[in-house]
Scaffold this active site. Structure first.
Site, PDB file in Angstrom:
ATOM      1  N   GLU A   1       0.879  -1.167   0.000  1.00  0.00           N
ATOM      2  CA  GLU A   1       0.000   0.000   0.000  1.00  0.00           C
ATOM      3  C   GLU A   1       0.915   1.214   0.000  1.00  0.00           C
ATOM      4  O   GLU A   1       1.814   1.290   0.846  1.00  0.00           O
ATOM      5  CB  GLU A   1      -0.820   0.037   1.295  1.00  0.00           C
TER       6      GLU A   1
ATOM      7  N   ARG B   1       5.038 -12.861   9.748  1.00  0.00           N
ATOM      8  CA  ARG B   1       5.711 -11.608   9.435  1.00  0.00           C
ATOM      9  C   ARG B   1       7.009 -11.507  10.223  1.00  0.00           C
ATOM     10  O   ARG B   1       7.205 -12.181  11.238  1.00  0.00           O
ATOM     11  CB  ARG B   1       4.798 -10.413   9.693  1.00  0.00           C
TER      12      ARG B   1
ATOM     13  N   LYS C   1       4.134   0.214   9.928  1.00  0.00           N
ATOM     14  CA  LYS C   1       4.275   1.458   9.159  1.00  0.00           C
ATOM     15  C   LYS C   1       3.668   2.627   9.924  1.00  0.00           C
ATOM     16  O   LYS C   1       4.171   3.739   9.872  1.00  0.00           O
ATOM     17  CB  LYS C   1       3.555   1.322   7.810  1.00  0.00           C
TER      18      LYS C   1
END
Ligand code: ATP
Ligand code: MG
Length: 555
Positions: free
Chosen positions: A37, A266, A276
């Site tokens: 994104e 992850r 983020k």
């Protein structure tokens, strides 16, 4: 980059699935994608996903797309699109064909939504956000059907078209999938497919005022692009149900070759955050100077700090791919860069805490030029010119008045050391100020020790580094410590209490003249000090410390 044969690679569960899919004939070739994104800079966790997607595709002679998952214009920015492309290329990967954008499929997504409505599988819901939450139920309690769940197909189509043409306000209604309000998977309780947002989009401008949700857009984008294996992180495990539901209910995509989603754990890195949102908070609240601050675990921060693309790829390979969440030891990342730079970084000398050393028996006014290897273990890297004279700088840490024991290998009064690439010297006396700070150290040198041991057979064990004073160049050194005090700062949302106030130390010293033309972001070994690279954002001679020579944390 060498293309390694897939047989040489340690297997993982994703490769096992691919092997099966290829041998059963389900797919002839494979296609993966990396779907960021554009709402922040890429970090070391993304690097794991990038390596996994690109290297898997490469090893199977398949393809990997770069697709921006740009369905949330409020948080996105074209700056992030540029930085993400740059970081992926720097890591050494080429995406298949043009860069893709989910937003370029908005027409197709819209048609798919109408198809679901026409099949009685989606409806426009007018519940408020609070009501929707109440109706959803909890993990223990089933949800309730929305009063709009049984609206006719015809009315739903009319409402959805009105949503598209801007006739409803933001938040007034959403399009929802009609699945099962008592599903044990919360994400299957009639998830939202589209919402109204009067936002200008960086790719589609003001063409749309309805935007698809991730769960709807992602599987469709994969299917449109012919992705075979859609690899994502474990938090999307439940969402796999909606991924499958959507594709299975659309005529164009309900095929045997449709994409399937596979989840891996992850990367969570000690003393760092790979959120983020939190990285953005660090920048916005000035805890760091920018997204590419060398303390940041972003790809651009690591690059500015002197990390190489090869070391990040090596790190990704070392940590492997699994389905178990864990916290990765930062020492693994540091050892990847250390191993790389130990082989490749040119050797140089820099004095970070300078103190003058005067060699009293060396001729006044003479400056000798000497030859030093660029890499002692790799002759092919050639040599460089260094200088020697009566006045040089050594590091304060390398001199002490009285050697504490026989093992002490640095300079002390009446003790000899070798100056790296030059002569043996013996300290005689020193000057200090009123506070006892050593100002100047005096010594004598043995002129017969250049490139050879003392001829009388005496042993000189220690070697210290130096920079000749008349040719020395002023430089600033930025020495970094961990950004967070806690090994797992992700646990706390309050950054101010977990941030390390001493994560940056600035020192002023000297470097040898060959470093005047040092290239930014290319690491050098400052002998005995560590690896450093010139800062890319400063015109002056500023060096960022990449990593020390040894792992000081595990000593
Ligand atoms: P956001 O909260 O903004 O969605 P994100 O970390 O999921 O953040 P994306 O840009 O959506 O960011 O991530 C792109 C891809 O990178 C996704 O497939 C995601 O699963 C993967 N990814 C993100 N963070 C990590 C991580 N820490 N380790 C491994 N893969 C990651
Ligand atoms: Mg995401």
């Amino acid at each position: 980059m060498n293309s390694k044969n897939k047989e040489e690679k340690p297997s993982n569960f994703i490769r096992n699935v691919i092997n099966e899919d290829l041998s059963s004939g389900k797919h002839e070739t494979i296609k993966t994608r990396f779907p960021p994104e554009p709402n922040g800079y890429l970090h070391i966790g993304h690097a794991k996903s990038i390596c996994l997607n690109f290297i898997t595709a490469r090893d199977y002679n398949g393809q990997c797309n770069l697709r921006f998952d740009d369905t949330n214009p409020a948080k996105e920015d074209i700056e992030y699109v540029h930085s993400i492309k740059k970081d992926i290329q720097w890591l050494g990967f080429d995406w298949n064909g043009e860069v893709k954008f989910s937003s370029s499929y908005f027409d197709k997504f819209y048609q798919c939504a109408e198809e679901l409505i026409s099949k009685g599988l989606a409806y426009v819901c007018f519940l408020s956000a609070d009501e929707t939450r109440e109706y959803r139920g909890t993990l223990k309690q089933p949800g309730q059907n929305s009063p709009d769940r049984d609206t006719s197909i015809k009315d739903n189509l009319t409402f959805f078209r009105k949503m598209k043409s801007g006739r409803f306000k933001e938040g007034e209604c959403v399009l929802r999938a009609k699945i099962n309000m008592s599903s044990s998977f919360m994400c299957m309780r009639d998830p939202t497919l589209y919402r109204i947002r009067f936002e200008t989009h960086h790719q589609t401008n003001d063409d749309w005022c309805i935007y698809p949700m991730y769960d709807f857009a992602h599987c469709l984008s994969d299917a449109i692009e012919g992705v075979t294996h859609s690899i994502c992180t474990l938090e999307f495990q439940d969402n796999r149900r909606i991924y499958d539901w959507t594709l299975e209910n659309l005529d164009d995509f309900n095929t045997s070759s449709r994409p399937h989603q596979y989840e891996f754990s992850r990367l969570n890195l000690e003393y760092a955050t790979t959120s983020k949102r939190k990285l953005k908070l660090l920048v916005d609240n000035n805890y760091v100077n920018s997204w590419n601050d060398p303390r940041m675990p972003t790809i651009s921060g690591l690059r500015r700090r002197g990390y190489t693309a090869a070391s990040i790829r090596d790190f990704s390979e070392r940590i492997g791919v699994s389905k178990v969440d864990s916290l990765t030891d930062i020492a693994i990342l540091e050892s990847s860069i250390r191993d790389d730079l130990n082989n490749t970084a040119p050797r140089t000398m820099a004095v970070i805490n300078p103190v003058k050393l005067i060699i009293e028996n060396y001729p006044k006014g003479k400056v000798e030029s000497l030859i030093a290897p660029i890499h002692p273990q790799n002759e092919k890297m050639g040599s460089r010119k260094i200088f020697f004279s009566r006045e040089i700088y050594i590091d304060k840490e390398d001199f002490i008045e009285v050697a504490p024991n026989n093992k002490y290998k640095r300079l002390a009064i009446n003790k000899e050391v070798r100056l790296r690439n030059a002569y043996v010297v013996k300290a005689t006396h020193f000057d200090s100020d009123n506070d006892g700070n050593i100002k100047t150290v005096y010594c004598n040198y043995d002129s017969d020790t250049l490139g050879k041991n003392p001829s009388d057979g005496r042993k000189v064990k220690g070697v210290i580094h130096y920079v000749e004073s008349s040719k020395a160049i002023n430089a600033e050194f930025r020495i970094y410590d961990r950004l967070f005090l806690a090994s797992n700062p992700a646990k706390s949302d309050d950054l101010s209490s977990s941030i390390n106030p001493d994560s940056l130390e600035i020192k002023n010293g000297f470097v040898e003249p060959s470093l005047a033309s040092a290239k930014a972001e290319m690491a050098y070994q400052f002998e005995r000090e560590g690896y450093f690279c010139r800062d890319s954002e400063s015109k002056e001679l500023i060096f960022n410390k990449t990593v020390g020579l040894r792992d000081k944390w595990n000593q």
